[in-house]
Write an enzyme that holds these catalytic residues in place. Structure first.
Site, short mmCIF file in Angstrom:
data_model
loop_
_atom_site.label_atom_id
_atom_site.label_comp_id
_atom_site.label_asym_id
_atom_site.label_seq_id
_atom_site.Cartn_x
_atom_site.Cartn_y
_atom_site.Cartn_z
N CYS A 2 -50.39 -22.57 72.02
CA CYS A 2 -50.59 -24.10 71.82
C CYS A 2 -48.92 -24.69 71.90
O CYS A 2 -48.03 -23.96 71.67
CB CYS A 2 -50.93 -24.38 70.54
SG CYS A 2 -52.42 -23.63 70.04
N ARG A 27 -47.13 -22.43 79.10
CA ARG A 27 -47.33 -21.38 77.97
C ARG A 27 -48.83 -21.01 77.96
O ARG A 27 -49.37 -20.22 77.33
CB ARG A 27 -47.02 -21.98 76.48
CG ARG A 27 -45.50 -22.30 76.53
CD ARG A 27 -44.93 -22.98 75.56
NE ARG A 27 -45.46 -22.48 74.16
CZ ARG A 27 -44.67 -21.61 73.37
NH1 ARG A 27 -43.34 -21.51 73.78
NH2 ARG A 27 -45.11 -21.25 72.28
N TRP A 74 -54.72 -23.82 72.51
CA TRP A 74 -55.25 -22.55 73.19
C TRP A 74 -56.17 -22.08 72.10
O TRP A 74 -55.71 -21.57 71.04
CB TRP A 74 -54.00 -21.34 73.39
CG TRP A 74 -54.39 -20.12 73.90
CD1 TRP A 74 -54.59 -19.91 75.43
CD2 TRP A 74 -54.52 -19.09 73.29
NE1 TRP A 74 -54.81 -18.73 75.76
CE2 TRP A 74 -54.94 -17.94 74.51
CE3 TRP A 74 -54.73 -18.51 72.02
CZ2 TRP A 74 -55.20 -16.71 74.44
CZ3 TRP A 74 -54.99 -17.08 72.01
CH2 TRP A 74 -55.24 -16.32 72.83
N ASN A 100 -50.30 -25.59 65.35
CA ASN A 100 -50.22 -24.22 66.10
C ASN A 100 -50.52 -23.21 65.00
O ASN A 100 -49.80 -23.27 63.91
CB ASN A 100 -49.08 -23.98 66.78
CG ASN A 100 -48.74 -24.84 67.99
OD1 ASN A 100 -49.79 -25.58 68.30
ND2 ASN A 100 -47.75 -24.82 68.33
N GLY A 101 -51.19 -22.30 65.20
CA GLY A 101 -51.15 -21.07 64.15
C GLY A 101 -52.72 -20.93 63.60
O GLY A 101 -53.64 -21.53 64.45
N GLU A 483 -47.54 -1.40 84.26
CA GLU A 483 -46.95 -2.61 84.50
C GLU A 483 -47.62 -3.23 85.89
O GLU A 483 -47.97 -4.44 85.90
CB GLU A 483 -45.40 -2.87 84.39
CG GLU A 483 -44.70 -4.09 84.71
CD GLU A 483 -45.02 -5.05 83.55
OE1 GLU A 483 -45.90 -4.82 82.57
OE2 GLU A 483 -44.82 -6.22 84.02
N LYS A 487 -49.92 -6.41 86.07
CA LYS A 487 -49.51 -7.63 86.88
C LYS A 487 -50.76 -7.99 87.78
O LYS A 487 -50.91 -9.08 87.74
CB LYS A 487 -48.25 -7.54 87.78
CG LYS A 487 -46.98 -7.41 87.06
CD LYS A 487 -46.41 -8.53 86.49
CE LYS A 487 -46.89 -8.94 85.05
NZ LYS A 487 -46.28 -8.61 83.89
N GLU A 490 -53.74 -9.44 85.54
CA GLU A 490 -53.25 -10.68 84.92
C GLU A 490 -53.43 -11.99 85.97
O GLU A 490 -53.89 -12.84 85.58
CB GLU A 490 -51.82 -10.78 84.55
CG GLU A 490 -51.69 -10.28 83.06
CD GLU A 490 -50.10 -10.19 82.94
OE1 GLU A 490 -49.65 -10.56 81.74
OE2 GLU A 490 -49.22 -9.98 83.84
N HIS A 506 -58.03 14.12 85.17
CA HIS A 506 -58.97 14.07 83.93
C HIS A 506 -60.05 12.90 83.81
O HIS A 506 -60.18 12.52 82.58
CB HIS A 506 -58.24 14.17 82.72
CG HIS A 506 -57.47 15.68 82.70
ND1 HIS A 506 -57.84 16.55 82.57
CD2 HIS A 506 -55.99 15.65 83.08
CE1 HIS A 506 -56.94 17.37 82.83
NE2 HIS A 506 -55.79 16.98 82.95
N LYS A 605 -48.24 -17.28 77.54
CA LYS A 605 -47.10 -17.06 77.78
C LYS A 605 -46.63 -16.44 76.38
O LYS A 605 -45.89 -15.43 76.39
CB LYS A 605 -46.06 -18.12 78.11
CG LYS A 605 -44.53 -17.84 78.50
CD LYS A 605 -44.41 -16.83 79.64
CE LYS A 605 -43.05 -16.22 79.77
NZ LYS A 605 -43.25 -15.24 80.51
#
Ligand code: G6P
Length: 610
Positions: A2, A27, A74, A100-101, A483, A487, A490, A506, A605
Site C-alpha cells: 500500500c 510497489r 494491496w 497501511n498495515g 534466485e 526471478k 515472479e 533425490h 515491492k
C-alpha cells in the site's frame, strides 16, 4: 504494498496526490482511491485496478480542494474491490482515512462500534479506524485528539493519514510499523509512505517513528506522541533525485536496473576497499573491532531475494571468516524461540529496509541481547534506523518489483563484511588483498556479462512456452539457482524450482524429460566437475540444458544445448556474475509472454505486513 500520499497547501490537491501515487505504483497494489476536502465536504473516489482506472472514474470532475489524500491498496482483509479500497469514511461522511498495515483487534472494535450504532460498509480492518475517530471527533474535539484517542485503542500496525471536513486545512498522520513521512515544501506540506512520491516537490522530509503523530497544515507541521505531547524531530535531506527513479529510455525499470549493475556494484564498493591492508573501511558498523572479535556466531535473516543473498553470505562467512553462520527466514525466526545472545551478531538484509518480518526479526534479536546490523538499500528506512549499525548498499532506487541490482549489491556488501570479520581473525593480508582486488575488478566483469544480453534474448525465445524450469547449482551457485528460479516465477508465472545440483537425484530427476529445460549454473569453480556429472545425468534423460559457464570452457559445449559465458573471478564472487544471465533470461521470457514485468500480479515491492 500500500502507498499513501497526502497534500495540503495552496494548489489543487487531487492532481498532486495522483501524481505522487503514480510514483508509488511500482510497489504493487490492486485498487486505488482519493479523498479531497472541498467546499466543507469530504469527497471520495475509489476504483479497483490501476490508478488509470481511478483517473477515468474521476473524468473531468477534478475536485478543486486544496487538501487531499490518495492511497493504493494491496489487499489483506477483504477482496480488492471498490468498497474495500481506501479512503474509508465514517457514518457521517466527515472523515476520510487511509491506512497501511493491519489492525489486529479490528473484529472486537467493530463489534463494539456496531453496538453503538455505527454502520460498516466494507470488509476491511481499516474502516474500524474511521468510525473510532468519528466517535471521538464529536463535540468539537480536534481531529488530532480524536486520532490519538482512537490509536490508543488499536492493536496492530499502521501508517495512516486522516482528513476531516471540519478542519479543511489539516492532515493528521500517524505511524506504528508502517513507514510514513512528512515532506516539507514552501507554504505547502505533504505526507507519504515513501519519499519517491514527493521528490518532485521537495527533498526535506521528517521520518515518523513508531508511536508518533503528525499534524500537517499548509504553513506548518507538528510532531506529537500518542498522548499529544509535542516532540522535536530532525529534518532529513533525501539525496535521490527524480532522474534516478525514472526509466531513462529503457522499456522497463527491471531492464534498466539489470543494466545499471556495473555502477550499482561499484557504488556499493566505493571508498570501502583498502587494498594495501587487504581489508575494508565500513564507517557505519558502529561496533568496535573488539566487540566484533567477541562475536561467536552470526545469524543472517531476510526474505525473498535478500534471503538468497544471505545464503551466499553464510558460505562466505564460514569459508573466509570461519564464524559459524546460519540463515533464517525472518518470518520463521521471529516466531521460534531462537538462540541468540550478546555474542551473536544478527544481520538483517533488506533492499527496502521496511519488510515487516525482517524488521520484527531484528527487533526480537535485539530484545534477546544480540548485536544487530542492517544491509539496507533505502537510506533512512526503518531497519536502517533501528539496527546498531550497518552497511548501506548505495545501489540507488530499485523500482522493479523483482529485485535485481539490490541482490548483486547485497553480495558485494556481504563480501565486504566477510573481509572485515575475516581480517580481524585468521584471514591473512595476502588473502585479504586477493579478495579486495577481485572486488575492484568486479564492476568491469559485470559489464562484460551484460554485453551478452542479445545472446540471452535468443535463448529466451526457445523457452517462452516452457511450463516448468529447473535451476541447479552447487556451492556459491546454489543460492543463485534459487534466485534464478524465483526471478522466472515472479515475472513470467512459469513454475520454476531451484535446487542444489546433486539433490536433484533425490526428487526432481523424476520430472526430467525432453519438455523440461534445466538451467545449470556451472562456472569453473571447486565443484565444477561434480556439476558436470549432474549435467550428464540430465542429458541421459533427454533434458534440455542451458548452462552458465566460465569463458573459454569448451568442456560443456557438447553437453549443453545453449551456454552463456561469464568471466572468471574468485568462487565467492561468481554469484555476482552468474546471476546476471538468469535475471536477463527471466526478463526476456516474461516480456515475450506479454507479462507486466515491473508490476507482476499479486506481488509487492516491499511487504510491510506479516
Ligand atoms: C518482496 C519483493 C522481493 C524482495 C522481498 C524482500 O517480496 O517482491 O523482490 O526480495 O520482498 O524485500 P526487502 O526489501 O526486505 O529486500
Amino acid at each position: 504494498m500500500c502507498g499513501i500520499v497526502g497534500y495540503t497547501g495552496p494548489r489543487q490537491g487531487v492532481p498532486l496526490v495522483l501524481d505522487g501515487l503514480k510514483r508509488l505504483e511500482y510497489r504493487g497494489y490492486d485498487s486505488a482511491g482519493i479523498a479531497v476536502v472541498d467546499g466543507g465536504h469530504v469527497e471520495v473516489f475509489k476504483a479497483p485496478g490501476r490508478i488509470s482506472v481511478l483517473e477515468k472514474e474521476l473524468g473531468s470532475r477534478m475536485p478543486a480542494g486544496h487538501t487531499a489524500l490518495a492511497h493504493t491498496r494491496w489487499a489483506t482483509h477483504g477482496a480488492p474491490n471498490t468498497v474495500n479500497a481506501h479512503p474509508h469514511t465514517d457514518c457521517g461522511g466527515t472523515i476520510a482515512l487511509v491506512h497501511n498495515g493491519i489492525i489486529e483487534n479490528a473484529q472486537v472494535l467493530r463489534t463494539a462500534l456496531s453496538k453503538r450504532g455505527h454502520v460498516f460498509r466494507s470488509a476491511t480492518d481499516t474502516e474500524v479506524l474511521a468510525h473510532l475517530v468519528e466517535d471521538l471527533h464529536a463535540n468539537g474535539t480536534p481531529l488530532v485528539d480524536a486520532v490519538a484517542g482512537a490509536l490508543r485503542q488499536v492493536e496492530g500496525t499502521y501508517g495512516i493519514a486522516v482528513v476531516s471536513s471540519r478542519e479543511p486545512d489539516t492532515i493528521v498522520a500517524a505511524r506504528r510499523g508502517s513507514p510514513l513521512l512528512v515532506a516539507i515544501g514552501a507554504g505547502e506540506n505533504f505526507v507519504a509512505s515513501d519519499a519517491s512520491a514527493v521528490l518532485a516537490h521537495t527533498r526535506s522530509v521528517v521520518y515518523l517513528d513508531d508511536g508518533e503523530i503528525a499534524v500537517v497544515r499548509p504553513g506548518d507541521y507538528r510532531i506529537l506522541d500518542l498522548h499529544t505531547v509535542e516532540k522535536e524531530k530532525a529534518v532529513t535531506q533525501v539525496d535521490w533525485d527524480l532522474g534516478t527513479i525514472e526509466r531513462g529510455g529503457f522499456a522497463h525499470f527491471m531492464l534498466k536496473e539489470i543494466m545499471e549493475q556495473p555502477e550499482s556494484v561499484q557504488n556499493t564498493l566505493r571508498g570501502r576497499l583498502l587494498e594495501e591492508e587487504g581489508t575494508v573501511r565500513l564507517g557505519g558498523l558502529n561496533i568496535s573491532d573488539e566487540e566484533l572479535l567477541r562475536i561467536q556466531r552470526i545469524v543472517i535473516t531476510a526474505c525473498g531475494t535478500s534471503w538468497h543473498a544471505a545464503l551466499i553470505g553464510e558460505y562466505m562467512m564460514e569459508e573466509l571468516a570461519r564464524i559459524p553462520t546460519e540463515v533464517e527466514y525472518a518470518s520463521e525466526f521471529r516466531y521460534r524461540n531462537p538462540i541468540v545472545d550478546e555474542r551473536t551478531l544478527v544481520i538483517g538484509i533488506s533492499q527496502s529496509g521496511e519488510t515487516a518480518d525482517t524488521l520484527a526479526a531484528l527487533r526480537e534479536a535485539k530484545r534477546r541481547g544480540a548485536r544487530t546490523l542492517g544491509l539496507v538499500n533505502v537510506v533512512g528506512s526503518t531497519i536502517a534506523r533501528e539496527v546498531d549499525g550497518g552497511i548501506y548498499l548505495h545501489a540507488g532506487p530499485e523500482i522493479g518489483v523483482a529485485s535485481t541490482k539490490a541482490f548483486t549489491s547485497q553480495i558485494a556488501a556481504l563480501a565486504l563484511l566477510t573481509l572485515k570479520m575475516g581480517r580481524l581473525r585468521a584471514l591473512s593480508i595476502l588473502q585479504g588483498r586477493e579478495v579486495v582486488r577481485a572486488l575492484g575488478r568486479l564492476p568491469a566483469l559485470v559489464q562484460r556479462v551484460l554485453a551478452r544480453a542479445p545472446e540471452v534474448e535468443r535463448i529466451a525465445e526457445r523457452l517462452i512456452r516452457a511450463t516448468n524450469v529447473l535451476y541447479l547449482g552447487r556451492g556459491y551457485n546454489f543460492p543463485v539457482a534459487l534466485e534464478g528460479a524465483l526471478k522466472l516465477k515472479e515475472i513470467s508465472y512459469i513454475h520454476a524450482e531451484g535446487y542444489p545440483a546433486a539433490e536433484m537425484k533425490h526428487g526432481p530427476i523424476a520430472l526430467i524429460d525432453d519438455l523440461m529445460p534445466v538451467v545449470f549454473v556451472a562456472p569453473k569453480d571447486t565443484v565444477y566437475q561434480k556439476v558436470v556429472s549432474n549435467i550428464e545425468e540430465v542429458k541421459a534423460r533427454g533434458g534440455k540444458v542451458i548452462a552458465i559457464v566460465t569463458e573459454g570452457d569448451t568442456g560443456l559445449a557438447k553437453l549443453a544445448d545453449h551456454q552463456i559465458e561469464i568471466p572468471e573471478t574468485l568462487d565467492l564472487l561468481t554469484p555476482v556474475l552468474s546471476v546476471l544471465p538468469l535475471q536477463l533470461l527471466a526478463y526476456y521470457i516474461a516480456v515475450r509472454r506479454g507479462c507486466n514485468v515491473d508490476q507482476p500480479r499479486n506481488l509487492a515491492k516491499s511487504v510491510t505486513v506479516e
